[in-house]
Design an enzyme around this catalytic site. Structure first.
Site, mmCIF file in Angstrom:
data_model
loop_
_atom_site.group_PDB
_atom_site.id
_atom_site.type_symbol
_atom_site.label_atom_id
_atom_site.label_comp_id
_atom_site.label_asym_id
_atom_site.label_seq_id
_atom_site.Cartn_x
_atom_site.Cartn_y
_atom_site.Cartn_z
ATOM 1 N N LEU A 156 10.922 -20.949 -4.114
ATOM 2 C CA LEU A 156 9.776 -20.147 -3.366
ATOM 3 C C LEU A 156 8.286 -20.286 -4.953
ATOM 4 C CD1 LEU A 156 9.270 -17.739 -2.038
ATOM 5 C CD2 LEU A 156 10.110 -16.590 -3.767
ATOM 6 N N ASP A 199 1.227 -1.417 0.150
ATOM 7 C CA ASP A 199 -0.091 -0.293 -0.041
ATOM 8 C C ASP A 199 0.752 1.195 0.023
ATOM 9 O OD1 ASP A 199 -2.487 1.376 0.694
ATOM 10 O OD2 ASP A 199 -2.921 1.002 1.873
ATOM 11 N N HIS A 248 3.191 3.247 -9.067
ATOM 12 C CA HIS A 248 3.322 1.581 -9.615
ATOM 13 C C HIS A 248 4.334 0.900 -9.701
ATOM 14 C CE1 HIS A 248 -1.176 2.395 -8.063
ATOM 15 N NE2 HIS A 248 -1.552 2.641 -8.472
HETATM 16 C C1 FPP Z 1 -1.544 0.219 -3.476
HETATM 17 O O1 FPP Z 1 -1.233 1.815 -3.928
HETATM 18 C C2 FPP Z 1 -0.963 -0.624 -4.677
HETATM 19 C C3 FPP Z 1 -2.108 -0.709 -5.487
HETATM 20 C C4 FPP Z 1 -3.160 -0.720 -6.042
HETATM 21 C C5 FPP Z 1 -1.886 -2.440 -5.724
HETATM 22 C C6 FPP Z 1 -0.248 -2.765 -5.604
HETATM 23 C C7 FPP Z 1 0.640 -2.505 -7.427
HETATM 24 C C8 FPP Z 1 2.106 -2.534 -7.392
HETATM 25 C C9 FPP Z 1 3.060 -2.551 -6.607
HETATM 26 C C10 FPP Z 1 2.657 -2.393 -9.159
HETATM 27 C C11 FPP Z 1 1.719 -3.239 -9.777
HETATM 28 C C12 FPP Z 1 1.812 -4.981 -10.052
HETATM 29 C C13 FPP Z 1 2.916 -5.863 -10.747
HETATM 30 C C14 FPP Z 1 2.005 -6.920 -10.187
HETATM 31 C C15 FPP Z 1 3.120 -5.606 -11.655
HETATM 32 P P1 FPP Z 1 -2.724 2.245 -3.266
HETATM 33 O O2 FPP Z 1 -2.824 3.114 -4.946
HETATM 34 O O3 FPP Z 1 -3.704 2.376 -2.859
HETATM 35 O O4 FPP Z 1 -1.507 4.281 -2.868
HETATM 36 P P2 FPP Z 1 -2.222 4.642 -1.898
HETATM 37 O O5 FPP Z 1 -3.514 4.270 -0.643
HETATM 38 O O6 FPP Z 1 -1.704 5.327 -1.495
HETATM 39 O O7 FPP Z 1 -2.949 6.119 -2.867
#
Ligand code: FPP
Length: 229
Positions: A126, A14, A31
């Site tokens: 893994l 997150d 991301h």
């Molecule tokens: C939360 O950050 C994260 C996500 C929506 C999902 C995680 C995605 C990635 C790490 C990138 C893509 C993944 C792969 C496998 C290539 P948020 O956008 O909710 O952050 P915020 O709460 O600060 O808005």
């Protein structure tokens, strides 16, 4: 004192959006950086002596509510990630597996996921799992429906455990970054006795040395599973 061996690690990544906003960047940059951290953490886990699986929450059933452009970006990033990662999976002896409902994804992405699973299925160091269009309640409901369709009328807990999509029935440790303290419909069945660790660090700033510290903290915890220590 005997150390707890960490076998099944689960991570809620997150804070990508906040990381980007704080730098005046588009959320997509968060991301992109987040995907690099998945790569680093997976390499760490592959070399770790006791970790058998690491499950990352990459896209929840609720993430479709995000702006269309962000969702499209995440889909493209995932496709690119899997394409680029195949060589590293093979080099590090990592098996890739996706859990969740893939039907909502494009045919191209579904093919990429299947191809990566197939190409890495014999790797043993893994199991690297991405939860994609995943929700814990949906996973349990699907498992129960499958067992009913097979003719079961009375279920044991072990029936449900083995009908889940994960190759394990218990998460040992859940880490969530960015200071939020929720489980957000993630691995609900598997997390019954998981140890929880919440860190203020935003996912794109997460490092393997912080992971090392978290694992040392976990190894010293006393897990009683409802009994006495
Ligand atoms: C939360 O950050 C994260 C996500 C929506 C999902 C995680 C995605 C990635 C790490 C990138 C893509 C993944 C792969 C496998 C290539 P948020 O956008 O909710 O952050 P915020 O709460 O600060 O808005």
């Amino acid at each position: 004192m005997i150390k707890q061996p960490l076998k099944n690690l689960a991570i809620i990544m997150d804070g990508n959006g906040r990381w980007a906003n704080r730098r005046g960047l588009n959320r997509t940059k968060g991301h992109e950086k987040g995907a690099e951290i998945i790569r680093d953490v997976t390499t760490y886990c592959a070399k770790h002596p006791s970790i058998e699986t690491v499950t990352f929450y990459a896209f929840s059933t609720e993430n479709w509510k995000r702006p269309k452009l962000e969702v499209e970006f995440l889909m493209k990033l995932l496709d690119r990630y899997l394409k680029d990662e195949l060589e590293t999976y093979q080099k590090n002896n990592v098996q890739f597996k996706a859990i969740g409902n893939m039907n909502a994804f494009s045919t191209k992405l579904q093919k990429r996921i299947l191809l990566t699973e197939e190409a890495t299925k014999h790797n043993k160091d893994l199991i690297h799992i991405l939860a994609l269009n995943y929700g814990g309640r949906a996973e349990i409901t699907d498992a129960v429906n499958r067992l009913i369709a097979e003719g079961k009328t009375v279920l044991e807990e072990s029936d449900i455990s083995s009908a889940l999509q994960t190759p394990y029935s218990d998460v040992d440790l859940l880490i969530r970054t960015s200071g939020e303290e929720r489980v957000s419909n993630y691995l609900l069945w598997q997390m019954s006795y998981a140890e929880l660790y919440f860190t203020e660090t935003l996912w794109p700033d997460f490092t393997n040395s912080e992971l090392d510290e978290i694992i040392s903290d976990f190894e010293q915890r006393t897990r009683r599973f409802g009994g006495l220590s």
